[in-house]
Design a protein around this motif. Structure first.
Motif, short mmCIF file in Angstrom:
data_model
loop_
_atom_site.label_atom_id
_atom_site.label_comp_id
_atom_site.label_asym_id
_atom_site.label_seq_id
_atom_site.Cartn_x
_atom_site.Cartn_y
_atom_site.Cartn_z
N TYR A 79 6.83 1.83 -26.12
CA TYR A 79 5.36 2.15 -25.83
C TYR A 79 4.27 2.37 -26.18
N ILE A 80 3.61 3.28 -26.53
CA ILE A 80 3.27 4.83 -26.92
C ILE A 80 2.66 4.29 -28.47
N HIS A 81 1.74 4.57 -28.54
CA HIS A 81 0.71 4.50 -29.95
C HIS A 81 0.83 5.73 -30.57
N ASP A 82 1.41 6.40 -31.63
CA ASP A 82 1.76 7.80 -31.96
C ASP A 82 0.27 8.51 -32.71
N HIS A 83 -0.93 8.19 -32.54
CA HIS A 83 -1.96 8.69 -32.79
C HIS A 83 -2.57 9.31 -31.66
N VAL A 84 -2.27 8.89 -30.26
CA VAL A 84 -2.72 9.44 -29.19
C VAL A 84 -2.10 10.37 -28.37
N THR A 85 -2.71 10.94 -27.61
CA THR A 85 -2.60 11.52 -26.41
C THR A 85 -2.59 10.77 -25.09
N PRO A 86 -0.80 10.83 -25.27
CA PRO A 86 -0.65 9.36 -23.50
C PRO A 86 -1.32 9.54 -22.22
N GLU A 87 -0.97 8.98 -21.55
CA GLU A 87 -1.20 9.90 -19.89
C GLU A 87 -0.45 8.64 -19.05
N ILE A 88 1.01 8.49 -18.59
CA ILE A 88 1.56 7.55 -18.35
C ILE A 88 1.87 7.56 -16.71
N CYS A 89 1.28 6.96 -16.00
CA CYS A 89 1.18 6.54 -14.22
C CYS A 89 1.87 4.39 -14.56
N GLY A 90 1.99 4.74 -12.85
CA GLY A 90 2.86 3.29 -12.62
C GLY A 90 1.81 2.15 -11.73
N LEU A 91 2.10 1.18 -11.53
CA LEU A 91 1.47 0.71 -10.77
C LEU A 91 2.05 -0.69 -10.22
N LEU A 92 2.10 -0.97 -9.10
CA LEU A 92 2.87 -1.66 -8.07
C LEU A 92 1.56 -2.58 -7.57
N PHE A 93 1.87 -4.08 -8.20
CA PHE A 93 1.10 -5.30 -7.98
C PHE A 93 1.75 -5.96 -7.52
N VAL A 94 1.46 -6.12 -6.17
CA VAL A 94 1.58 -6.67 -4.68
C VAL A 94 1.05 -8.68 -4.49
N TYR A 95 1.68 -9.71 -5.36
CA TYR A 95 0.41 -10.80 -5.42
C TYR A 95 0.94 -11.54 -3.78
N ASN A 96 0.05 -12.25 -3.10
CA ASN A 96 0.47 -13.11 -2.59
C ASN A 96 0.15 -14.32 -3.34
N HIS A 97 1.26 -15.19 -3.49
CA HIS A 97 1.10 -16.05 -4.08
C HIS A 97 0.89 -17.53 -3.16
N ASP A 98 1.29 -17.82 -1.66
CA ASP A 98 0.78 -18.39 -1.57
C ASP A 98 -0.60 -18.54 -0.38
N GLY A 99 -1.32 -17.34 -0.63
CA GLY A 99 -2.67 -16.89 -0.55
C GLY A 99 -2.48 -16.92 1.18
N GLU A 100 -1.67 -16.66 1.59
CA GLU A 100 -1.35 -16.90 3.41
C GLU A 100 -1.50 -15.31 4.42
N TYR A 101 -1.69 -14.58 3.53
CA TYR A 101 -1.44 -12.91 3.96
C TYR A 101 -2.58 -12.75 4.96
N ASP A 102 -2.23 -12.20 5.82
CA ASP A 102 -3.55 -11.96 6.16
C ASP A 102 -4.00 -10.37 7.57
N LYS A 103 -2.29 -9.72 7.14
CA LYS A 103 -2.34 -8.38 8.21
C LYS A 103 -3.17 -7.41 7.18
N ASP A 104 -2.74 -6.60 8.07
CA ASP A 104 -3.47 -4.79 7.12
C ASP A 104 -2.18 -4.27 6.62
N PHE A 105 -2.44 -4.13 4.83
CA PHE A 105 -2.09 -4.03 4.02
C PHE A 105 -0.95 -2.97 4.05
N SER A 106 -1.93 -1.35 4.85
CA SER A 106 -2.22 -1.06 5.16
C SER A 106 -0.91 0.02 5.27
N ASN A 107 -0.94 -1.21 6.60
CA ASN A 107 0.43 -0.73 8.03
C ASN A 107 1.79 -0.94 6.66
#
Length: 329
Positions: A107-135
């Motif tokens: 994944y890393i290009h050899d000509h750059v200085t990399p910074e690596i992080c993570g992303l959790l992508f939580v998609y609600n596919h029925d579009g009905e989630y109405d709660k406070d996700f922070s809980n």
């Protein structure tokens, strides 16, 4: 199993469409397992990378790589335990990616200085989630995650994805318009990073993308070139717009970083603001002009501030057909 795969593909399709609008690019292969560098501690032989995106940082000579875990859940399946497990797993992925020759080669290009992080992508596919996700996130303790110092993990919940997806959709609509609201194609656009006192935008030509920090911030600013040497700015404003003070802060930000000028068109676009947000914005404009000029009289400065457009964008919910995904349409 086939149905589960189709549901998982929904998050993959949406994330690709979504992040490309923010000028993220894909690196390497997708849906790939690579060797764990700390198998005894992590209890795994391999780690997965659903997709890795990257963009150039505006304020440093580095490139950020985002190792993504894409989740697609129905309303009733977004549970605290599952999200906690996903975050802990993602932390282990980032920890190993930092020192994995295999991950770097993939994944890393050899000509750059990399910074690596993570992303959790939580998609609600029925579009009905109405709660406070922070809980759902409340039981996750950041100091207990196996993540390298200086690295980060970002979680985009259903409401965050809904907000970003509506911006994506709105940009598509504005590109198809005619008249003063029309915006050009992506090669004439960039996300706005001002020259700060202690931070200089060192990659102005390369760093066009919206960073993770911008995507989770209170506003997202797109800058674009118009005809006749004019510029345009769209501020996608995430806050509720309940007080004049918050709008005064935004207007002052635009003035301070020289966005307000006579060769520039500015519009503020909102989605889920307070019912009186438009009226509150107008009061903020009046108050800001009075405080800056000590006068109610019309002036060049007052015209610049009053010319800022304030509007609400249409709401959409992206949905997918499992049948169409199965047919690869």
């Amino acid at each position: 199993m086939a149905e589960t795969e189709k549901i998982a593909q929904m998050a993959e399709i949406l994330s690709n469409d979504l992040f490309s609008e923010f000028f993220w690019q894909k690196s390497g292969t997708t849906n790939h397992n690579w060797t764990c560098e700390n198998q005894e501690k992590h209890g795994n032989k391999t780690h997965p990378s659903d997709v890795v995106f990257y963009y150039d940082e505006p304020y440093s000579q580095s490139r950020t790589y985002i190792n993504c875990d894409l989740k697609s859940y129905a309303k009733g399946t977004i549970k605290a335990a599952a999200i906690k497990d996903a975050i802990e797993s993602l932390a282990k992925q980032v920890s190993c990616a930092e020192k994995s020759p295999e991950w770097n080669q993939l994944y890393i290009h050899d000509h750059v200085t990399p910074e690596i992080c993570g992303l959790l992508f939580v998609y609600n596919h029925d579009g009905e989630y109405d709660k406070d996700f922070s809980n759902v996130l409340s039981n996750v303790k950041a100091d207990q995650l196996d993540i390298p110092r200086g690295s980060k993990i970002v979680v985009l919940g259903p409401k965050d994805i809904f907000w970003l997806d509506n911006i994506r959709y709105d940009l598509c609509i504005l590109r198809g318009k005619s008249g003063s609201d029309k915006i050009p194609n992506g090669d004439q656009c960039r996300f706005f990073y001002p020259q700060l006192i202690r931070k200089t935008n060192v990659q102005i030509e390369k760093a066009k993308a919206a960073t993770l920090e911008m995507l989770v911030g209170p506003w997202i600013i797109l800058e674009y070139k118009k005809e006749n040497s004019r510029k345009g700015f769209i501020i996608y404003y995430k806050r509720k717009g309940e007080t004049t003070e918050e709008f005064i802060y935004l207007i002052d930000y635009l003035r301070h970083y020289q966005v307000l000028s006579d060769d520039t068109d500015i519009q503020i676009r909102t989605l889920d603001t307070a019912p009186i947000a438009a009226a509150t914005f107008k009061k903020a404009v009046d108050r800001y002009i009075e405080e800056m000029t000590e006068s109610n009289e019309e002036s060049d400065f007052s015209k610049l501030v009053r010319n800022i457009k304030f509007s609400t964008m249409p709401q959409v919910i992206s949905t997918f057909s499992e049948v169409e995904i199965g047919m690869d349409l």
